[in-house]
Design a protein around this motif. Sequence first.
Motif, PDB file in Angstrom:
ATOM      1  N   TYR A 363       0.809  -1.221   0.000  1.00  0.00           N
ATOM      2  CA  TYR A 363       0.000   0.000   0.000  1.00  0.00           C
ATOM      3  C   TYR A 363       0.841   1.268   0.000  1.00  0.00           C
ATOM      4  CZ  TYR A 363       0.653  -0.023   5.080  1.00  0.00           C
ATOM      5  OH  TYR A 363       1.186  -0.036   6.327  1.00  0.00           O
ATOM      6  N   GLU A 364       2.082   1.169   0.554  1.00  0.00           N
ATOM      7  CA  GLU A 364       2.926   2.384   0.574  1.00  0.00           C
ATOM      8  C   GLU A 364       3.256   2.807  -0.855  1.00  0.00           C
ATOM      9  OE1 GLU A 364       3.858  -0.301   2.425  1.00  0.00           O
ATOM     10  OE2 GLU A 364       4.505   0.338   4.429  1.00  0.00           O
ATOM     11  N   ALA A 365       3.588   1.825  -1.686  1.00  0.00           N
ATOM     12  CA  ALA A 365       3.944   2.129  -3.081  1.00  0.00           C
ATOM     13  C   ALA A 365       2.737   2.741  -3.801  1.00  0.00           C
ATOM     14  CB  ALA A 365       4.383   0.858  -3.795  1.00  0.00           C
ATOM     15  N   MET A 366       1.565   2.239  -3.437  1.00  0.00           N
ATOM     16  CA  MET A 366       0.348   2.734  -4.080  1.00  0.00           C
ATOM     17  C   MET A 366       0.111   4.199  -3.705  1.00  0.00           C
ATOM     18  SD  MET A 366      -3.099   0.557  -3.883  1.00  0.00           S
ATOM     19  CE  MET A 366      -2.846  -0.778  -4.976  1.00  0.00           C
ATOM     20  N   LEU A 367       0.349   4.505  -2.440  1.00  0.00           N
ATOM     21  CA  LEU A 367       0.165   5.897  -1.995  1.00  0.00           C
ATOM     22  C   LEU A 367       1.213   6.802  -2.621  1.00  0.00           C
ATOM     23  CD1 LEU A 367      -0.774   5.342   1.764  1.00  0.00           C
ATOM     24  CD2 LEU A 367      -2.267   6.103  -0.096  1.00  0.00           C
ATOM     25  N   ALA A 368       2.430   6.261  -2.775  1.00  0.00           N
ATOM     26  CA  ALA A 368       3.501   7.068  -3.387  1.00  0.00           C
ATOM     27  C   ALA A 368       3.124   7.387  -4.839  1.00  0.00           C
ATOM     28  CB  ALA A 368       4.823   6.301  -3.321  1.00  0.00           C
ATOM     29  N   GLU A 369       2.563   6.409  -5.519  1.00  0.00           N
ATOM     30  CA  GLU A 369       2.142   6.631  -6.908  1.00  0.00           C
ATOM     31  C   GLU A 369       1.031   7.690  -6.965  1.00  0.00           C
ATOM     32  OE1 GLU A 369       0.375   3.210  -8.773  1.00  0.00           O
ATOM     33  OE2 GLU A 369       0.427   4.119 -10.768  1.00  0.00           O
ATOM     34  N   ALA A 370       0.108   7.609  -6.021  1.00  0.00           N
ATOM     35  CA  ALA A 370      -0.988   8.595  -5.977  1.00  0.00           C
ATOM     36  C   ALA A 370      -0.412   9.992  -5.750  1.00  0.00           C
ATOM     37  CB  ALA A 370      -1.970   8.230  -4.863  1.00  0.00           C
ATOM     38  N   ASP A 371       0.571  10.084  -4.866  1.00  0.00           N
ATOM     39  CA  ASP A 371       1.170  11.400  -4.566  1.00  0.00           C
ATOM     40  C   ASP A 371       1.910  11.947  -5.784  1.00  0.00           C
ATOM     41  OD1 ASP A 371       0.161  11.403  -2.045  1.00  0.00           O
ATOM     42  OD2 ASP A 371       1.987  10.650  -1.084  1.00  0.00           O
ATOM     43  N   GLU A 372       2.631  11.060  -6.457  1.00  0.00           N
ATOM     44  CA  GLU A 372       3.421  11.517  -7.606  1.00  0.00           C
ATOM     45  C   GLU A 372       2.504  12.061  -8.719  1.00  0.00           C
ATOM     46  OE1 GLU A 372       5.937   8.529  -9.402  1.00  0.00           O
ATOM     47  OE2 GLU A 372       6.382   9.983 -11.011  1.00  0.00           O
ATOM     48  N   LEU A 373       1.453  11.292  -9.006  1.00  0.00           N
ATOM     49  CA  LEU A 373       0.534  11.743 -10.070  1.00  0.00           C
ATOM     50  C   LEU A 373      -0.203  13.015  -9.637  1.00  0.00           C
ATOM     51  CD1 LEU A 373      -0.654  11.247 -12.843  1.00  0.00           C
ATOM     52  CD2 LEU A 373      -2.252   9.618 -11.857  1.00  0.00           C
ATOM     53  N   SER A 374      -0.526  13.093  -8.372  1.00  0.00           N
ATOM     54  CA  SER A 374      -1.200  14.302  -7.862  1.00  0.00           C
ATOM     55  C   SER A 374      -0.309  15.525  -8.090  1.00  0.00           C
ATOM     56  CB  SER A 374      -1.494  14.176  -6.361  1.00  0.00           C
ATOM     57  OG  SER A 374      -2.363  13.110  -6.137  1.00  0.00           O
ATOM     58  N   GLY A 375       0.989  15.364  -7.811  1.00  0.00           N
ATOM     59  CA  GLY A 375       1.933  16.479  -7.988  1.00  0.00           C
ATOM     60  C   GLY A 375       1.949  16.948  -9.437  1.00  0.00           C
ATOM     61  N   LYS A 376       1.992  15.995 -10.358  1.00  0.00           N
ATOM     62  CA  LYS A 376       2.007  16.358 -11.793  1.00  0.00           C
ATOM     63  C   LYS A 376       0.719  17.090 -12.170  1.00  0.00           C
ATOM     64  CE  LYS A 376       4.945  12.564 -13.310  1.00  0.00           C
ATOM     65  NZ  LYS A 376       4.977  11.215 -13.855  1.00  0.00           N
ATOM     66  N   MET A 377      -0.388  16.631 -11.650  1.00  0.00           N
ATOM     67  CA  MET A 377      -1.674  17.265 -12.007  1.00  0.00           C
ATOM     68  C   MET A 377      -1.766  18.666 -11.394  1.00  0.00           C
ATOM     69  SD  MET A 377      -4.198  13.990 -11.798  1.00  0.00           S
ATOM     70  CE  MET A 377      -5.627  14.748 -12.505  1.00  0.00           C
ATOM     71  N   ARG A 378      -1.283  18.795 -10.172  1.00  0.00           N
ATOM     72  CA  ARG A 378      -1.317  20.133  -9.534  1.00  0.00           C
ATOM     73  C   ARG A 378      -0.535  21.138 -10.357  1.00  0.00           C
ATOM     74  NH1 ARG A 378      -0.615  17.483  -4.513  1.00  0.00           N
ATOM     75  NH2 ARG A 378       1.628  17.836  -4.584  1.00  0.00           N
ATOM     76  N   SER A 379       0.683  20.734 -10.767  1.00  0.00           N
ATOM     77  CA  SER A 379       1.473  21.747 -11.484  1.00  0.00           C
ATOM     78  C   SER A 379       0.909  22.019 -12.875  1.00  0.00           C
ATOM     79  CB  SER A 379       2.964  21.394 -11.537  1.00  0.00           C
ATOM     80  OG  SER A 379       3.132  20.032 -11.621  1.00  0.00           O
ATOM     81  N   ARG A 380       0.238  21.066 -13.449  1.00  0.00           N
ATOM     82  CA  ARG A 380      -0.303  21.279 -14.789  1.00  0.00           C
ATOM     83  C   ARG A 380      -1.624  22.042 -14.783  1.00  0.00           C
ATOM     84  NH1 ARG A 380      -0.875  16.109 -16.081  1.00  0.00           N
ATOM     85  NH2 ARG A 380      -3.108  15.884 -16.403  1.00  0.00           N
ATOM     86  N   LEU A 381      -2.435  21.857 -13.769  1.00  0.00           N
ATOM     87  CA  LEU A 381      -3.838  22.263 -13.879  1.00  0.00           C
ATOM     88  C   LEU A 381      -4.307  23.344 -12.904  1.00  0.00           C
ATOM     89  CD1 LEU A 381      -5.145  18.634 -14.420  1.00  0.00           C
ATOM     90  CD2 LEU A 381      -4.985  20.403 -16.163  1.00  0.00           C
ATOM     91  N   TRP A 382      -3.477  23.700 -11.944  1.00  0.00           N
ATOM     92  CA  TRP A 382      -3.929  24.692 -10.954  1.00  0.00           C
ATOM     93  C   TRP A 382      -4.006  26.077 -11.584  1.00  0.00           C
ATOM     94  CZ3 TRP A 382      -6.648  25.537  -6.935  1.00  0.00           C
ATOM     95  CH2 TRP A 382      -6.436  26.640  -6.084  1.00  0.00           C
ATOM     96  N   ASP A 383      -5.159  26.718 -11.432  1.00  0.00           N
ATOM     97  CA  ASP A 383      -5.315  28.086 -11.915  1.00  0.00           C
ATOM     98  C   ASP A 383      -5.317  28.996 -10.685  1.00  0.00           C
ATOM     99  OD1 ASP A 383      -6.639  30.594 -12.603  1.00  0.00           O
ATOM    100  OD2 ASP A 383      -7.019  29.645 -14.556  1.00  0.00           O
ATOM    101  N   ALA A 384      -4.200  29.686 -10.494  1.00  0.00           N
ATOM    102  CA  ALA A 384      -4.024  30.452  -9.258  1.00  0.00           C
ATOM    103  C   ALA A 384      -4.965  31.653  -9.194  1.00  0.00           C
ATOM    104  CB  ALA A 384      -2.573  30.890  -9.132  1.00  0.00           C
ATOM    105  N   ASP A 385      -5.404  32.163 -10.349  1.00  0.00           N
ATOM    106  CA  ASP A 385      -6.333  33.306 -10.324  1.00  0.00           C
ATOM    107  C   ASP A 385      -7.743  32.866  -9.954  1.00  0.00           C
ATOM    108  OD1 ASP A 385      -4.299  34.948 -11.131  1.00  0.00           O
ATOM    109  OD2 ASP A 385      -4.710  34.573 -13.281  1.00  0.00           O
ATOM    110  N   ARG A 386      -8.215  31.853 -10.640  1.00  0.00           N
ATOM    111  CA  ARG A 386      -9.592  31.389 -10.384  1.00  0.00           C
ATOM    112  C   ARG A 386      -9.677  30.525  -9.129  1.00  0.00           C
ATOM    113  NH1 ARG A 386     -12.920  31.851 -15.179  1.00  0.00           N
ATOM    114  NH2 ARG A 386     -14.539  30.534 -14.300  1.00  0.00           N
ATOM    115  N   LYS A 387      -8.530  30.039  -8.682  1.00  0.00           N
ATOM    116  CA  LYS A 387      -8.474  29.098  -7.543  1.00  0.00           C
ATOM    117  C   LYS A 387      -9.344  27.869  -7.823  1.00  0.00           C
ATOM    118  CE  LYS A 387      -6.464  32.116  -4.325  1.00  0.00           C
ATOM    119  NZ  LYS A 387      -5.567  32.581  -5.408  1.00  0.00           N
ATOM    120  N   LEU A 388      -9.166  27.373  -9.048  1.00  0.00           N
ATOM    121  CA  LEU A 388      -9.864  26.159  -9.480  1.00  0.00           C
ATOM    122  C   LEU A 388      -8.880  25.311 -10.286  1.00  0.00           C
ATOM    123  CD1 LEU A 388     -13.207  27.695 -10.849  1.00  0.00           C
ATOM    124  CD2 LEU A 388     -12.968  26.334  -8.754  1.00  0.00           C
ATOM    125  N   MET A 389      -9.206  24.042 -10.459  1.00  0.00           N
ATOM    126  CA  MET A 389      -8.395  23.171 -11.313  1.00  0.00           C
ATOM    127  C   MET A 389      -8.980  23.186 -12.726  1.00  0.00           C
ATOM    128  SD  MET A 389      -5.839  21.663  -9.807  1.00  0.00           S
ATOM    129  CE  MET A 389      -5.216  21.302  -8.157  1.00  0.00           C
TER     130      MET A 389
END
Length: 515
Positions: A363-389
Motif C-alpha cells: 500500500y505504501e507504493a500505491m500511496l507514493a504513486e498517488a502522490d506523484e501523479l497528484s503532484g504532476k496534475m497540480r502543477s499542470r492544472l492549478w489556476d491560481a487566479d480562479r483558484k480552481l483546477m
Amino acid sequence: MNQIFYPQQALWAEKALAMAPEMNYRTVYPQSQIEWVKDDSVWQGIAIKKTAPAEEAFNDFFQFRTFSFDFGEHLVGRLEFELEYDRYNDAPVRVIAKFAETPYEFSCDFTACQSHLDHSWMQLETKIFDEAPAIVKLERRYAFRYLELKLGSPNYHTRLKSIRVIAETSAGECMPSPVKLTGLDAEIDRISNITLRDCMQSVFEDGPKRDRRLWIGDMWQQAKVNGCTFRNYELLERSLYLAASQSYEDGMIPGSIVLFGNNCHACNRVPTYALLVGPILHDHYNFYQRREFCLEMLPLALRQQELFREAINPDGTLAPREWWLFIDHDQAWLKPQTAALCSFVYSLRETAELMKKLSVDGYEAMLAEADELSGKMRSRLWDADRKLMRTDGQSGEESFSWATQAWMIMAGVPTAEQALQIWQSARQDKLIRQGRTPFIWGTIAEAGCKLGQIDDVLDLVRYYWGGMVQRGADTFWEVYRPEEALFTSYSDPMMNSACHAWSCLAGYLLRKYVK
Ligand code: RAM
C-alpha cells in the motif's frame, strides 16, 4: 489472449447464482382513478387530478373503457386483475396496459418516442387471449405509479372486478436513522430509501424501468446507502461476483452487466467505473468487515488499476483509448480525462487504505504513486487566479467544471489549502459548468464532506434533492437540472428513469452528517 481471471470466473458465477436473493412481496391496490391535465405551474407541466375512488371502477359492465389508476406510490412489481364478461367471447380478448413513473411520462404517447435508445423500454404491453381470461397476470415486471388500462369489445360487455400489483424487492427492513431526521430531511431520507428499495432486485439495478442493469458506478453509491439502511451485504457481494464473472479477457470488469432471467452479459468498458472496485471494497469492509470477500476481490481491483495505468503518459496526462470515461451525462461538453485520472488516484488511495486494514503489502507504493501523479496534475492544472483546477483538453471558460473539482478533491490531488479554496471558489463561481445528474452532485457532496464542509453539503442536499421533493418526486430521478424540467440525455425525456439508484445518496449523507 489474456484470460486473466478465467479460472475464477466460473466460480464467481456459481457463487453469485447460489446467492440469489430472497424476494419480499406485498400486494398494493390502486388508490384512485385519475386523469392528467396540462398545468404550467407544476414540474414538467403535467398535473394528476383525481376523478373517482378506485373501487368505483369495479361497479359496471362496459363496452369499451380506458381506466387510469394512481397506486399512490412508486412500485416495482407485476400487475394482476380479474375480469368478468356478460357472454362468451367470439373474438380474442385484448387488454392494453401502459405504465408510467411520473405524471409527465403518463401524459406521453409512447408510440411517438424520439429517443435513440430502444423504445421497448417504454412500458406498454398488449395482451391478446383467445380464451377469455378470468384473471390476467402480466409476467413482466414494471416500475410505475400510474397505470392506464384499455379494455373492451363491440360484441360483449366486460367488467373489471379487481386490480392489484404484487410489488417486489430484495430489500428487507430499513434501519432507522441514527439521528431523528425531521421535516424536509426526513422526506429526503424516506424517498432515498424507497429509491434504493425499488432498485434492489436480483442485483443492484440502476433503474427498475431503465436500464434494469447493474452499473458499477451506481452500485458504488447504492452500497453506501445500503450500509446504513437495508444492510443487505449479500446483494452487494452477489452483484460484484456476477459482474466479475463477466470480466473481459484482459481482466477489466464491465461497466455494466445485464441480467435477464439467467442470461448475463457484459455491456460496456467504463474504466472510471472499473476503478471503483477498490473503493467499493473499502466501503464494504468498513460497513461489514467482510475480510475474506475483500481479500478474494482485491486482485480484481488491482487489475483495474493496472489497465488504466497503461494509458497514463509520463507527464501525467491520459492517452486516448477506445473506452468510455463516464463522469456525468454531459458527454458533448465535458472532457472527462482529468476527472478520470482523479478517479484513478482516488482508487489508489482507497484501495491502499483497504490493504492497510487487511494487512496486505504494497500500500505504501500505491500511496507514493498517488502522490506523484497528484503532484504532476497540480502543477499542470492549478489556476491560481480562479483558484480552481482546469480540465485537460479544454480552454478558456470551458476549463472549469464542478465535475473536475469534485473528483480532484475526492482524490486528494490538490493540497489541503488548495482544496478549500477550490470548494469556496466553485460554490461562488457563476460560470462553472454545473452537474447534470444526481450522480455527480452526490460526488460533489462527498467531496465537500471530505473537506469537513458539512453545512454547505447539507445546504446542497436540501437544495438539490429537496428540490426534487418539492417538485413531487416519489423516488429520486436519474437526471435533474432545476432550470430545465425536460432535460434528457436520451433525445426524449419520456425515456428518463425516475427511480434511479445513483440518486439515493442523499439519505446516506443525511444519516451520516446531520447531528
Ligand atoms: C445510464 C444510466 C446509468 C449510468 C450510465 C453511465 O445508462 O444513467 O445509471 O451509470 O448511464
